[in-house]
Enzyme design. Structure first.
Site, PDB file in Angstrom:
ATOM      1  N   GLU A   1       0.845  -1.182   0.000  1.00 19.81           N
ATOM      2  CA  GLU A   1       0.000   0.000   0.000  1.00 19.81           C
ATOM      3  C   GLU A   1       0.883   1.234   0.000  1.00 19.81           C
ATOM      4  O   GLU A   1       2.120   1.132   0.080  1.00 19.81           O
ATOM      5  CB  GLU A   1      -0.928   0.003   1.214  1.00 19.81           C
ATOM      6  CG  GLU A   1      -0.188   0.064   2.544  1.00 19.81           C
ATOM      7  CD  GLU A   1      -1.090  -0.180   3.746  1.00 19.81           C
ATOM      8  OE1 GLU A   1      -2.203  -0.704   3.570  1.00 19.81           O
ATOM      9  OE2 GLU A   1      -0.665   0.163   4.860  1.00 19.81           O
TER      10      GLU A   1
ATOM     11  N   HIS B   1      -4.279   2.229   7.753  1.00 23.09           N
ATOM     12  CA  HIS B   1      -3.146   1.851   8.592  1.00 23.09           C
ATOM     13  C   HIS B   1      -2.312   3.069   8.981  1.00 23.09           C
ATOM     14  O   HIS B   1      -2.219   4.046   8.238  1.00 23.09           O
ATOM     15  CB  HIS B   1      -2.246   0.851   7.848  1.00 23.09           C
ATOM     16  CG  HIS B   1      -2.865  -0.488   7.669  1.00 23.09           C
ATOM     17  ND1 HIS B   1      -2.607  -1.280   6.573  1.00 23.09           N
ATOM     18  CD2 HIS B   1      -3.726  -1.189   8.435  1.00 23.09           C
ATOM     19  CE1 HIS B   1      -3.287  -2.412   6.674  1.00 23.09           C
ATOM     20  NE2 HIS B   1      -3.968  -2.373   7.801  1.00 23.09           N
TER      21      HIS B   1
END
Length: 300
Positions: A209, A246
């Protein structure tokens, strides 16, 4: 065979008397994972789901041979719990909690490396080797044994990847959900090295990511791998300066965005899936191009 955990693994859950720890222990038992007990200081002698509860990891290691731990305690207590597992000689430790202070994570990881223990996380779903052992919160019934390794920052995206592999008629050797915090004990590169050395893994799916450099470090190693790697990077539409889910999913330098990571991966020989729904087909293509004999034999 698998990486990190296998049929010889003997699992404990630290924090097993809590709601989350108890639920995960129950799921491990239902899936046939080799869980042998739990640890909660001061509550030794109790049972949860018929499993013995010990006062310390050292006692669990001595009595039931524990060698892997799923640490399900809240962030303020993670450091103490992790130290206890490391000092007891537990070889694989999954840190499940979110919000672990960065300095705590740094100290835990440094201590684990000195002791030879492997830390997965913090903020990690864990590790699962279908049919052998499940040291994670992943539901075993969605995981089918096979010869594709998966390493991902995201537990949720791991389910998506596994579903795509299932639809393609491919199973997994081991799924490692490494966590999305800025500082983690096991990164993409660590897992790629292990998968490259695993004789029962033919290809690897790597899910990353935006933010951080874990995927970039892994890209340089991919160019030297014999086994093909299919990569997917999440966060294509993420706006600059905004954290996406996150704690570590925050754009820094230009090469930490999706185009930057894809460019590095492609130049180093990774098969890049631009959409997660492309992963099954990409893995099949990679296997046919890089390991046709092995793939045909595995498919028969």
């Amino acid at each position: 065979m698998a990486i990190l955990i296998d049929s010889t693994t003997r699992i404990i859950v630290q924090g097993i008397t809590g709601a989350t720890g108890g639920n995960i222990a129950g799921r491990m038992m239902e899936g046939g994972s080799p869980i042998v007990g739990g640890v909660v200081p001061g509550r030794g002698g109790r049972q949860v789901h018929g499993l013995p509860v010990f006062d310390s990891c050292l006692e669990a290691r001595r009595v039931v041979g524990a060698n892997a731990s799923f640490v399900s305690v809240s962030a303020p207590f993670i450091e103490k719990a992790a130290y206890e597992a490391i000092d007891a000689g537990i070889s694989v430790i999954v840190l499940y909690a979110e919000g672990v202070p960065i300095l705590d994570a740094c100290r835990i990881i440094a201590k684990a490396r000195q002791a030879g223990s492997v830390v997965v996380g913090p903020n990690a779903a864990g590790v699962a080797s279908p049919g052998l052992a499940n040291l994670s919160d992943l539901n075993e019934r969605f995981l089918h044994p096979g010869r594709v390794g998966v390493v991902s920052k995201s537990g949720t995206l791991s389910y998506e990847v596994v579903d795509q592999l299932n639809q393609a008629g491919l199973g997994v050797s081991t799924v490692v959900c490494i966590g999305g915090d800025p500082v983690i004990g096991t990164n993409h590169l660590d897992c790629l090295r292990r998968f490259e050395g695993d004789p029962e893994t033919d290809a690897v799916v790597m899910v990353g990511e935006i933010g951080g450099r874990s995927e970039l470090m892994a890209a340089d190693f991919i160019s030297r791998m014999v086994k093909p790697v299919v990569a997917y990077i999440a966060g294509r539409e993420a706006p600059s300066g905004k954290r996406m889910g996150h704690a570590g999913a925050l754009l820094g330098s230009r090469d930490e965005n999706v185009p930057g990571k894809i460019a590095r991966l492609e130049v180093n020989g990774a098969y890049v899936a631009y959409y997660i729904t492309d992963i099954g087909d990409k893995v099949k293509t990679a296997l046919l191009e890089r390991a046709p004999g092995d793939f045909r034999r595995a498919s028969e």
